[in-house]
Design a protein around this motif. Structure first.
Motif, PDB file in Angstrom:
ATOM      1  N   PRO A 187      33.477  28.768 103.560  1.00  0.00           N
ATOM      2  CA  PRO A 187      33.778  28.000 102.362  1.00  0.00           C
ATOM      3  C   PRO A 187      32.532  27.538 101.613  1.00  0.00           C
ATOM      4  N   PRO A 188      32.685  27.341 100.288  1.00  0.00           N
ATOM      5  CA  PRO A 188      31.554  26.899  99.470  1.00  0.00           C
ATOM      6  C   PRO A 188      31.294  25.408  99.678  1.00  0.00           C
ATOM      7  N   VAL A 189      30.236  24.874  99.075  1.00  0.00           N
ATOM      8  CA  VAL A 189      29.946  23.439  99.235  1.00  0.00           C
ATOM      9  C   VAL A 189      30.958  22.583  98.472  1.00  0.00           C
ATOM     10  N   TRP A 190      31.626  23.184  97.482  1.00  0.00           N
ATOM     11  CA  TRP A 190      32.578  22.411  96.674  1.00  0.00           C
ATOM     12  C   TRP A 190      34.001  22.569  97.215  1.00  0.00           C
ATOM     13  N   ASP A 191      34.817  21.535  96.997  1.00  0.00           N
ATOM     14  CA  ASP A 191      36.226  21.579  97.408  1.00  0.00           C
ATOM     15  C   ASP A 191      37.112  22.156  96.318  1.00  0.00           C
ATOM     16  N   SER A 192      36.829  21.748  95.065  1.00  0.00           N
ATOM     17  CA  SER A 192      37.683  22.242  93.975  1.00  0.00           C
ATOM     18  C   SER A 192      36.907  22.299  92.666  1.00  0.00           C
ATOM     19  N   LEU A 193      37.426  23.118  91.767  1.00  0.00           N
ATOM     20  CA  LEU A 193      36.879  23.248  90.416  1.00  0.00           C
ATOM     21  C   LEU A 193      37.995  22.877  89.442  1.00  0.00           C
ATOM     22  N   THR A 194      37.714  21.994  88.505  1.00  0.00           N
ATOM     23  CA  THR A 194      38.704  21.651  87.469  1.00  0.00           C
ATOM     24  C   THR A 194      38.012  21.914  86.143  1.00  0.00           C
ATOM     25  N   LEU A 195      38.396  22.998  85.485  1.00  0.00           N
ATOM     26  CA  LEU A 195      37.577  23.515  84.382  1.00  0.00           C
ATOM     27  C   LEU A 195      38.406  23.860  83.157  1.00  0.00           C
ATOM     28  N   MET A 196      37.876  23.479  82.013  1.00  0.00           N
ATOM     29  CA  MET A 196      38.505  23.830  80.736  1.00  0.00           C
ATOM     30  C   MET A 196      37.961  25.179  80.271  1.00  0.00           C
ATOM     31  N   PHE A 197      38.871  26.069  79.915  1.00  0.00           N
ATOM     32  CA  PHE A 197      38.489  27.377  79.379  1.00  0.00           C
ATOM     33  C   PHE A 197      39.290  27.662  78.120  1.00  0.00           C
ATOM     34  N   TRP A 216      41.342  35.477  95.554  1.00  0.00           N
ATOM     35  CA  TRP A 216      41.066  35.936  96.926  1.00  0.00           C
ATOM     36  C   TRP A 216      40.714  34.739  97.826  1.00  0.00           C
ATOM     37  N   ARG A 217      39.958  33.772  97.245  1.00  0.00           N
ATOM     38  CA  ARG A 217      39.486  32.674  98.096  1.00  0.00           C
ATOM     39  C   ARG A 217      39.829  31.274  97.593  1.00  0.00           C
ATOM     40  N   THR A 218      40.661  31.196  96.550  1.00  0.00           N
ATOM     41  CA  THR A 218      41.105  29.871  96.086  1.00  0.00           C
ATOM     42  C   THR A 218      42.585  29.954  95.703  1.00  0.00           C
ATOM     43  N   THR A 219      43.212  28.772  95.582  1.00  0.00           N
ATOM     44  CA  THR A 219      44.495  28.744  94.870  1.00  0.00           C
ATOM     45  C   THR A 219      44.152  28.288  93.456  1.00  0.00           C
ATOM     46  N   ALA A 220      44.603  29.059  92.478  1.00  0.00           N
ATOM     47  CA  ALA A 220      44.225  28.780  91.088  1.00  0.00           C
ATOM     48  C   ALA A 220      45.475  28.565  90.252  1.00  0.00           C
ATOM     49  N   ARG A 221      45.526  27.435  89.525  1.00  0.00           N
ATOM     50  CA  ARG A 221      46.670  27.221  88.625  1.00  0.00           C
ATOM     51  C   ARG A 221      46.212  26.583  87.319  1.00  0.00           C
ATOM     52  N   ILE A 222      46.970  26.873  86.273  1.00  0.00           N
ATOM     53  CA  ILE A 222      46.734  26.196  84.986  1.00  0.00           C
ATOM     54  C   ILE A 222      47.456  24.864  85.069  1.00  0.00           C
ATOM     55  N   VAL A 223      46.731  23.752  84.876  1.00  0.00           N
ATOM     56  CA  VAL A 223      47.355  22.436  85.028  1.00  0.00           C
ATOM     57  C   VAL A 223      47.578  21.734  83.686  1.00  0.00           C
ATOM     58  N   HIS A 230      42.748  24.526  87.649  1.00  0.00           N
ATOM     59  CA  HIS A 230      42.314  23.866  88.879  1.00  0.00           C
ATOM     60  C   HIS A 230      42.252  24.929  89.977  1.00  0.00           C
ATOM     61  N   LEU A 231      41.081  25.071  90.582  1.00  0.00           N
ATOM     62  CA  LEU A 231      40.918  26.043  91.674  1.00  0.00           C
ATOM     63  C   LEU A 231      40.537  25.298  92.931  1.00  0.00           C
TER      64      LEU A 231
END
Ligand code: SAM
Length: 283
Positions: free
Chosen positions: A142-152, A178-185, A205-206
């Motif tokens: 796993p990466p150093v981060w737990d989650s990404l919450t990003l505007m695109f 492949w390595r996250t759960t990703a959803r548009i929130v 949110h990933l």
């Protein structure tokens, strides 16, 4: 409307610091603090987390993150004009906000943070995808981060969460899912920003999975997926020719029809193929 934190409204901050938006820096600001607090909440419970923010600008999302209780926010902003405005926020939240004036593509600050770490940003459009790909491809998982919450831009958000058979399904969907759960929130119309961009936006949110959804060598998976989607209209037996001389046999072994196109192949099947290619190359 009362501000969420007793600091001046963002319109006033922008006027006082003369922050006329610069197009080349992807500056479309969020001025509604209720909205930025809502985005901060979509990152989950922040109270025990360090948050890394890219491009705080006048500080709308930064204020949302702090008001929602982030333990500490470290923000990197390229535009020096924003630094005095951000210093006022830092003074209001002693010891909780640190701002670096620099380019997020050049500075590596994640190692300066204490886990659990969340990344949150209203990303500048010109660097958003590049940063996302970097965060999704660290040397270790796993990466150093737990989650990404990003505007695109909405279209990029759709590429991240796309499923096989969708128009937007491709390399980015596979890399992300492949390595996250990703959803548009959240979805936002152009009018939510000042100035309003031409396109709609969405917050994705990933959440990092503890391990990849299916085993595969990251490099080989990336190679197979890139070859498949570089010529997405071609059958896989043609687009993957360069991956292995016996690709047709390997595709069949992976349970994928050699006449199939990449846009219809699941992540699970791509991972199976990557494992079979890896084994075949070792023989
Ligand atoms: N977070 C603010 C908000 O939500 O209102 C501003 C968002 S605006 C879309 C993007 C911000 O990223 C701008 O403040 C811009 O100056 C900054 N920026 C652009 N390129 C950057 C880079 N390479 N590194 C760090 N910041 C950057």
């Amino acid at each position: 409307m009362a501000a969420i934190d007793g600091l001046p409204p963002l319109r006033e901050v922008i006027r006082e610091h003369e922050l006329v938006a610069k197009k080349q820096l992807g500056q479309n600001f969020l001025l509604d603090l209720n909205l930025t607090a809502k985005i901060a909440r979509s990152a989950g419970d922040l109270t025990n987390c360090d948050v890394f923010e890219v491009g705080p600008g006048p500080g709308g999302l930064t204020r949302g993150l702090l008001a929602e209780g982030a333990r500490r926010v470290l923000a990197v902003e390229k535009d020096a004009r924003c630094i005095p405005a951000l210093a006022e926020i830092a003074a209001h939240y002693p010891g909780r906000l640190e701002v670096i004036n620099g380019d997020a593509l050049d500075v590596d600050v994640l190692s300066h943070l204490t886990p659990p770490i969340k990344i949150a940003a209203n990303l500048p459009y010109n660097v958003g995808t590049e940063l996302l790909v970097r965060w999704l491809t660290p040397a270790q998982w796993p990466p150093v981060w737990d989650s990404l919450t990003l505007m695109f831009q909405r279209e990029v958000a759709e590429r991240i969460v796309a499923q096989p058979g969708d128009n937007h399904y491709g390399r980015l969907a596979i890399l992300a899912q492949w390595r996250t759960t990703a959803r548009i929130v959240m979805s936002l119309p152009p009018e939510a920003f000042t100035p309003a961009p031409k396109v709609h936006s969405a917050v994705v949110h990933l959440k990092a999975l503890p391990e990849p959804r299916y085993p595969a060598n990251a490099k080989i998976l990336s190679e197979v997926v890139a070859a498949g989607f570089n010529q997405r209209r071609k059958m896989l037996r043609a687009s993957l020719k360069g991956v292995h001389p016996q690709i047709e046999t390997l595709l069949e072994e992976a349970g994928i029809k050699p006449t199939e196109r990449a846009e219809r192949v699941t992540i699970e099947a791509f991972c199976r193929l990557a494992r079979i290619v890896e084994a075949a190359r070792q023989n």
